[in-house]
Scaffold this active site. Structure first.
Site, short mmCIF file in Angstrom:
data_model
loop_
_atom_site.label_atom_id
_atom_site.label_comp_id
_atom_site.label_asym_id
_atom_site.label_seq_id
_atom_site.Cartn_x
_atom_site.Cartn_y
_atom_site.Cartn_z
N CYS A 91 44.53 48.54 1.60
CA CYS A 91 44.84 49.77 2.79
C CYS A 91 45.68 50.51 2.62
CB CYS A 91 45.89 48.47 2.86
SG CYS A 91 45.61 47.19 3.70
N HIS B 225 50.32 52.46 1.97
CA HIS B 225 49.67 51.60 2.85
C HIS B 225 49.57 52.09 4.36
CE1 HIS B 225 49.30 47.58 4.33
NE2 HIS B 225 49.08 47.01 2.81
N GLN C 261 56.48 46.72 -2.98
CA GLN C 261 56.16 46.83 -4.01
C GLN C 261 57.15 46.72 -5.26
OE1 GLN C 261 52.78 45.37 -5.11
NE2 GLN C 261 52.46 45.25 -3.26
N ASP D 159 59.66 52.31 2.11
CA ASP D 159 59.08 51.49 1.86
C ASP D 159 58.91 50.74 0.65
OD1 ASP D 159 56.54 48.69 1.53
OD2 ASP D 159 55.19 50.78 2.44
N LYS E 59 56.48 38.32 -1.29
CA LYS E 59 55.93 39.17 -3.06
C LYS E 59 56.45 38.94 -4.05
CE LYS E 59 53.74 43.01 -0.59
NZ LYS E 59 51.73 42.43 -0.69
N1 7TS Z 1 53.96 48.43 1.93
C1 7TS Z 1 53.57 48.38 0.53
C2 7TS Z 1 53.32 49.36 -0.25
C3 7TS Z 1 52.35 47.24 -0.04
O1 7TS Z 1 52.07 47.09 -0.65
C4 7TS Z 1 51.60 46.57 1.30
C5 7TS Z 1 51.30 44.85 1.32
C6 7TS Z 1 52.53 46.51 2.49
C7 7TS Z 1 53.46 47.96 2.56
C8 7TS Z 1 52.56 45.38 3.52
O2 7TS Z 1 53.58 44.67 3.10
P1 7TS Z 1 53.14 43.04 4.79
O3 7TS Z 1 54.24 42.16 4.03
O4 7TS Z 1 54.28 43.24 5.69
O5 7TS Z 1 51.72 42.69 4.89
N2 7TS Z 1 50.51 45.06 -0.12
C9 7TS Z 1 49.11 44.48 -0.55
C10 7TS Z 1 48.92 44.78 -0.66
O6 7TS Z 1 48.56 45.83 -1.73
N3 7TS Z 1 47.45 44.03 -1.21
O7 7TS Z 1 47.26 43.31 0.08
C11 7TS Z 1 48.88 43.29 0.12
#
Ligand code: 7TS
Length: 422
Positions: A380, A139, A219, A216, A242
């Site tokens: 992303c 990401h 997910q 990370d 999430k």
């Molecule tokens: N890393 C992964 C693997 C992610 O899926 C996401 C967000 C992030 C980092 C960033 O997370 P945040 O909470 O700091 O924004 N992924 C997604 C997605 O797949 N669709 O919208 C956000």
């Protein structure tokens, strides 16, 4: 709040899947609505999860009963709020099986956690010519903070490639590891393809090369039990939103020995021991990294969300979602105009796909008209899309409150969309 639910989370275990889906669905008020005149089918769980009534009520409870600033007041409300916040830290420690409570830092989320590591550990330890290994599956939030660091320090970023199924090329990874490798950062589960990466093996290989590992977990934490000690992760990150918790809050787990040596990042109240114009001393862990008034209600309610998932059981969630994935793949494989993007053997409940002859955005728009919420685009992960040679995908991502009937609605939506495009 006018939000009815049947009872508290006392799951009646289904013999086959250990999950009472109707009961769980009754606890998510948002799911019971129509969108564009059709029952909502929410398949955008990888972007953010929906929230059960236990979480919604916990937010209400905080502001209605014990809102106060924490770690500073002698008064009753401040003590109640502080206790609740620190209890959430212990809940998180157990959730990840961290060795120490103070290895759990509360941040604004995954993105914030990764930036914290890049700006503290990274600026302290990365020098000119050092190498950072990332993967094609990352990401943007696990790419850009490292690029910013590499640019500042003159470090080099190397990237692990993938195969046709969207799995990491482990031989390629091994060949990239060398004395110059200082950090390896990769996701546990890919948000765009759903690939479950062999993170334990990758971590051991990185450690053999003398590198530090950041995983990370944005997910993975929603879908499976994670044990940071078993993985031997140096840093592990995720976001509350999430895992059925609030937005704007998340976690950075770090090994004590690393966190102790890292300089603070943001300066201000809370993170100090003493301040004077002749010099300031910093607070102990975890407070050294938590400047200012934190997202108090967010931290507390993230703990409530973890309790909720634990009561259902992450093993049960993983087993149920595996069934949904298998069912979805089987049904969609019958549609000859669907190309699956990402067919890893080990996968989380994410189906990324494209419809022949149609742009992902158009497919998503038609599905939305039918009440089915999916994400379309690059997710992303622009470098991954470039590697795959596609502009984007349609992504249906499932959670434990989704059903096979909802997958049927997605499939009939795809049939409708295909008729419109052909
Ligand atoms: N890393 C992964 C693997 C992610 O899926 C996401 C967000 C992030 C980092 C960033 O997370 P945040 O909470 O700091 O924004 N992924 C997604 C997605 O797949 N669709 O919208 C956000």
């Amino acid at each position: 709040m006018g939000l009815e639910r049947e009872s508290t989370i006392d799951i009646e275990f289904n013999k086959v899947l250990n999950i009472d889906i109707q009961k769980i669905r009754s606890e998510f008020p948002i799911l019971h609505q129509e969108v564009n005149g059709k029952p909502l089918v929410y398949f955008d769980n990888a972007a953010t999860s929906q929230k059960p009534i236990q979480v919604i009520e916990a937010i209400d409870d905080y502001y209605g009963r014990y809102n106060a600033n924490i770690h500073r007041g002698v008064h009753h409300l401040s003590q109640v709020a502080t206790d609740a916040y620190e209890k959430a830290r212990r809940t998180t420690q157990r959730f990840l099986n961290a060795e120490h409570e103070h290895e759990v830092l509360f941040t604004a989320g995954t993105t914030d956690s990764i930036n914290l590591v890049a700006q503290t550990w990274g600026r302290q330890n990365i020098q000119k010519g050092d190498e950072i290994i990332l993967t094609q599956l990352e990401h943007h939030s696990n790419i850009v903070p490292w690029q910013m660091l590499a640019e500042e320090k003159g470090a080099i970023i190397k990237v692990v490639d993938i195969n046709e199924a969207g799995e990491l090329d482990m031989e390629g990874y091994k060949s990239l590891l060398c004395n110059a490798t200082k950090l390896v950062a990769f996701n546990h589960i890919s948000n765009a393809l759903g690939t479950l990466n062999p993170v334990k093996e990758m971590t051991a290989l990185a450690h053999d090369a003398g590198a530090i590992v950041l995983i990370d977990g944005a997910q993975s934490v929603p879908h499976m039990k994670v044990d940071v000690q078993e993985l031997d992760a140096d840093f592990y990150t995720f976001s509350a939103h999430k895992i059925c918790g609030p937005t704007g809050v998340g976690v950075l787990y770090g090994k004590e020995a690393l966190l102790e040596k890292m300089p603070p990042w943001r300066g201000g109240g809370e993170m100090i021991k003493t301040v004077s114009f002749s010099g300031t001393t910093y607070n102990e862990l975890p407070f050294k990294f938590e400047a200012g008034t934190p997202h108090i209600e967010g931290g507390i309610v993230m703990g409530v969300a973890m309790d909720y998932l634990n009561q259902i059981g992450l093993e049960n969630i993983a087993a149920y979602e595996a069934e949904l994935l298998e069912y979805g793949v089987q049904k969609m494989a019958e549609l000859e105009y669907i190309d699956f993007i990402g067919t890893a053997k080990e996968k989380a409940s994410v189906i990324s796909f494209n419809m022949k002859g149609a742009h992902p955005f158009d497919v998503g728009t038609i599905l939305d008209k039918l009440g089915v919420a999916v994400r379309t685009g690059h997710h992303c992960c622009q470098p991954l899309m470039e590697r795959l040679g596609i502009p984007g995908t349609v992504r249906a991502s499932f959670a434990f409150y989704n059903t096979k009937e909802e997958i049927d609605a997605l499939v009939s939506g795809l049939e409708r969309a295909h008729k419109m495009f052909s």
